[in-house]
Structure formats: C-alpha cells, structure tokens
Design an enzyme around this catalytic site. Structure first.
Site, short mmCIF file in Angstrom:
data_model
loop_
_atom_site.label_atom_id
_atom_site.label_comp_id
_atom_site.label_asym_id
_atom_site.label_seq_id
_atom_site.Cartn_x
_atom_site.Cartn_y
_atom_site.Cartn_z
N LYS A 75 0.86 -1.18 0.00
CA LYS A 75 0.00 0.00 0.00
C LYS A 75 0.90 1.23 0.00
O LYS A 75 2.03 1.17 0.47
CB LYS A 75 -0.88 0.01 1.26
CG LYS A 75 -2.10 0.87 1.12
CD LYS A 75 -3.20 0.12 0.42
CE LYS A 75 -4.42 0.97 0.18
NZ LYS A 75 -5.54 0.13 -0.28
N ASP A 122 -6.70 4.28 -4.87
CA ASP A 122 -7.44 4.07 -3.62
C ASP A 122 -8.12 5.41 -3.37
O ASP A 122 -8.30 6.19 -4.32
CB ASP A 122 -6.47 3.67 -2.48
CG ASP A 122 -7.20 3.11 -1.26
OD1 ASP A 122 -7.58 1.93 -1.28
OD2 ASP A 122 -7.42 3.87 -0.29
N1 GLU Z 1 -7.18 0.13 -3.33
C1 GLU Z 1 -7.88 -1.08 -3.64
C2 GLU Z 1 -7.93 -1.97 -2.41
O1 GLU Z 1 -7.95 -1.49 -1.31
C3 GLU Z 1 -7.37 -1.76 -4.88
C4 GLU Z 1 -5.91 -2.05 -4.94
C5 GLU Z 1 -5.43 -2.51 -6.32
O2 GLU Z 1 -6.22 -2.58 -7.25
O3 GLU Z 1 -4.24 -2.82 -6.40
O4 GLU Z 1 -8.00 -3.17 -2.49
#
Ligand code: GLU
Length: 451
Positions: free
Chosen positions: A133, A173
């Site tokens: 993340k 996100d």
């Molecule tokens: N931000 C999204 C999540 O919390 C997607 C992350 C992504 O597609 O890599 O899962």
C-alpha cells in the site's frame, strides 16, 4: 499507550510476535488492531500446521518500507512539500500489489495497516499477487488539476525506482482514480523510457486499463453479500440496503443492489447522510456528486428524501454496506443495526467497522463480511488487468464481470470453509478470512525458505 495484558495472545509464540509488534512501533494503533485480529484467528491453524508457526513473526514485519519527500510548486509559485509512502509488505505470492491513497490523514500507521490487510485480501482472490500500500498526506480536493498533475509527477519520480510490472504494481485508492494513475504512469514511462502498462493498474482504458475496473470493488462487494444472504436463505430482491460513502465503491455497489432487485434506502457522504425509503435514484445522485454537490443537495431534489447529520446506519435496513472509510461504523451504529433487524453487514471500504462494533454485530447475530474478503473485487480485477497487459489483450466488460463473479464466489467459499474448519460451525467470516489468507501466504513463504 497502556495496553491491557488480557489483550495478549495466550499462545507463547504469538505473544512474542505481538510484543515485538508493539515494541517496534508503539504508536501504530491501526496496524496493531489489524495484527491483533489476525493473531486471534490463526491459533487453530497453527495447531494443524505447526510448520507455519515461524512464519508469523516474519509476516507481521513488512519486507520494505519506503518513505519519501514530494516537493512540488503550486499555482502561486510557492514550493510545497508532502510525505509519500510505499509499504511493500509481502511478495511471497507475487509482485507487491495495492493501491495509493491521497488523503490528509495518511501516515505510516494507516499505510502499514492497509498494506497488512492487502496481503490477506490479495491471497483470498486466488490470484498470484503480494501485498502493498502507498500514498501521500495530501488533500487532492484542495489542489487545482494542474497542481495535482505536478504533484503526481513528483510522487512518481520518487516511486519509479521501486515499482515495475514484476516488482510492485500500484493502483488507486481514496483520492487516486484513473486520471491520477494516468499521470503517475505517464511520468514513470518518461523515466524508464519504454512502455510498461503492467506496472500500474486502474489506468484509463485508452492506456490499457481493464474494462470494469472502476465498477469492480462495488460490484464485488454485492456479489459477496449475495452469497452471505444465500447462506440465510435470503436474497437482495426486495431487501432494504444502506450504503455509506459516495465514491466509486459506493455508487457502483448501489447500481448492483438496484440491478439485483434491492432498494437503496439510505446513503451518505463526508458532509452528512440521507434517508429515502422509496429508493435512492442512483443516476441522479451520481449526477449531483459529479457536479461537486453533496447528498444533501441531491435530497433537495427529491420529495421522499430527508437529511440527517449523523450516520446513515441508524435507520432500518436489511443490509448495510459501509463503503466510505475506516472506523465509520462504531458501537452506536452497530447497536442500531442489531435493533433494527439488519441481517448482513459487508465492508466495501477498508476497515470501516470498528472492532467493538464487530463484536456487537456478532453477538447480535448479524452476519459480518470483512473487507479483506468482501472488497477484494477491486484488486482482483487489477490482477485481471495485469494479465491483459501482459498478454496485450483486452477483455470485454462481460468477460471481466463473469470472472469477477467467480473470484468473489470462490473467495466466499474459501473464507466460509476456513471459518468452519478452524473455528467451528457458524463461525464468523472474519476468522475465516484471516485463516484462509494466512494459509495461502504461509504456504508460499515456507516454500521460499527463510527469505
Ligand atoms: N485500493 C484497492 C484496495 O484497497 C485496490 C488495490 C489494487 O487494485 O491494487 O484493495
């Protein structure tokens, strides 16, 4: 912060891991809370698999934490600086994968919590992706479009040497959508000097973004909810549903609820909430939000809608889908949901239901779908985008939707089976999600040796 000793795991190895986590980063409360939840769930897995005991300590320590400065110049010519993060938590199953969040509240605690969560979530999709993340402590709403592009370019300049299609694949996100991913990818491409669309997902379609990626998390949470309801011999047809939040996840979840015969009786944004027993007009809401309006502005156009300052979850409903942000559904809302006869709560956002609220729901007999399983549809379609980019293919929305629906259904089976196997009949899905995610990651980590 003083911690209650009774909060400690009984098992000696897990207790040692827990104490290490607290000692290393004593102030990271979001991260602690998430780790504690996982440690609580995996005890029975370790009894069956003692070979995975040594994995736990490694699993709770990110493989790499990158913190960097983001300098940029605003429209007035003033030099500004923000802080950027990328926590590459675990790469046992594949390249690091996870979103980028731009919000003033972003700090290392939040990003570590979300990265840890992502490790399990990604494992539950059955796709070969590790967990990560990232983000920055910036308020994108306070920036002009030109400022935001320059900010994204500065962010990408620092991030570029840490990512890549086979290394780490960021996506969006909160505060980061396809437009921002396009800008970040554009700067990345200039720096590396060649095309590598698989290095980012959630791109605009013209740059190789997958069909249905914007819809994926919202649709996925509804597919997961359908399976939860089916377990109770219910379905969404005729169900009253409250959906909080007004970003992509919430709006597309609402679309799918309506397409499944349900009624969205309440919703919210950061400025307030509304109730509309006859059903929210999702298209009109989307239009109002798209013009910068609030749910209250929407309600003014509708005779059957009323506004409230507080949470949307205090009204009567059969299903609640918190799709806004972490810790939005606390003890008071959970009590109201139990009292009002709600049957299912599934997390569209990451960590929206507080630990205390989860306990109240559990004791009140409300089925709870944890985000790491229920909202995994977004990252699952990101993995499908990586596949399409690698094969230079483009799949139709229908094709992606069919795959998404199978992935969500498989994730549900995995979670429910692990819940029953390790925590007994009728065990809650949170324990199941932690156990099933852990099993897959632990097997991969063990197979790699001590790395
Ligand atoms: N931000 C999204 C999540 O919390 C997607 C992350 C992504 O597609 O890599 O899962």
């Amino acid at each position: 912060m003083a911690r209650d000793r009774t909060d400690e795991p009984e098992d000696a190895v897990l207790r040692e891991v827990w104490r290490d986590v607290l000692r290393r980063d004593p102030h990271q409360q979001f991260f602690h809370s998430d780790v504690r939840g996982v440690l609580r769930s995996i005890g029975p897995v370790l009894v069956e698999h003692p070979e995975y005991v040594e994995v736990v300590g490694r699993l709770c320590e990110p493989e790499r934490v990158i913190v960097f400065r983001i300098p940029w110049t605003d429209d007035a010519g003033r030099v500004r600086v923000h802080r950027g993060f990328r926590v590459q938590f675990n790469s046992a199953l594949g390249p690091y994968k996870g979103g980028l969040r731009f919000a003033p509240s972003v700090d290392l605690d939040i990003i570590k919590f979300l990265g840890f969560e992502q490790v399990f979530k990604n494992a539950l999709t059955g796709q070969d992706i590790g967990g990560a993340k990232g983000g920055a402590d910036v308020d994108p709403k306070a920036l002009s479009s030109g400022e935001l592009m320059r900010f994204c370019q500065s962010f990408a300049t620092e991030l570029a040497c840490h990512v890549g299609a086979a290394v780490d694949v960021p996506a969006g996100d909160m505060g980061v959508g396809s437009r921002e991913i396009g800008w970040i990818y554009g700067q990345y491409q200039r720096l590396i000097g060649y095309h590598e669309p698989g290095a980012f997902t959630g791109k605009p379609a013209v740059l190789g973004g997958s069909a249905l990626r914007p819809e994926a998390t919202g649709y996925g949470v509804v597919y997961f909810t359908r399976r939860m309801l089916a377990e109770q011999d219910r379905d969404l047809d005729g169900a009253r549903v409250v959906v909080s939040g007004s970003g992509n996840v919430a709006l597309f979840a609402m679309d799918k609820v309506v397409a499944s015969g349900g009624t969205v009786v309440g919703c919210s944004d950061s400025r307030g909430s509304i109730s509309e027993p006859d059903g929210v007009d999702v298209e009109l809401l989307r239009e109002v939000k798209g013009q910068g309006g609030s749910v209250a502005d929407y309600a003014e156009k509708r005779s059957g809608a009323s506004t409230a300052d507080g949470s949307p979850f205090t009204q009567e409903c059969d299903v609640a889908l918190p799709c806004a942000t972490q810790n939005e559904l606390g003890a008071d809302e959970a009590r109201a949901l139990v009292q009002n006869g709600c049957r299912v709560v599934a997390e569209g956002a990451n960590g929206p239901v507080t630990p205390e609220a989860r306990e109240i729901l559990r004791d009140g007999g409300v089925a709870f779908g944890p985000g790491k399983a229920a909202n995994s549809g977004g990252v699952a379609v990101s993995a499908l985008e990586m596949q399409q980019n690698a094969g230079r293919e483009r799949w139709s929305a229908q094709d992606v939707d069919e795959r998404l629906s199978v992935i969500m259904s498989d994730a549900y089976d995995r979670v429910r089976d692990a819940a029953e196997r390790y925590h007994g009949d009728g065990a809650d899905l949170e324990n199941g999600a932690n156990a099933a995610g852990f099993l897959r990651v632990a097997e991969a980590m063990t197979s790699l040796g001590v790395v």
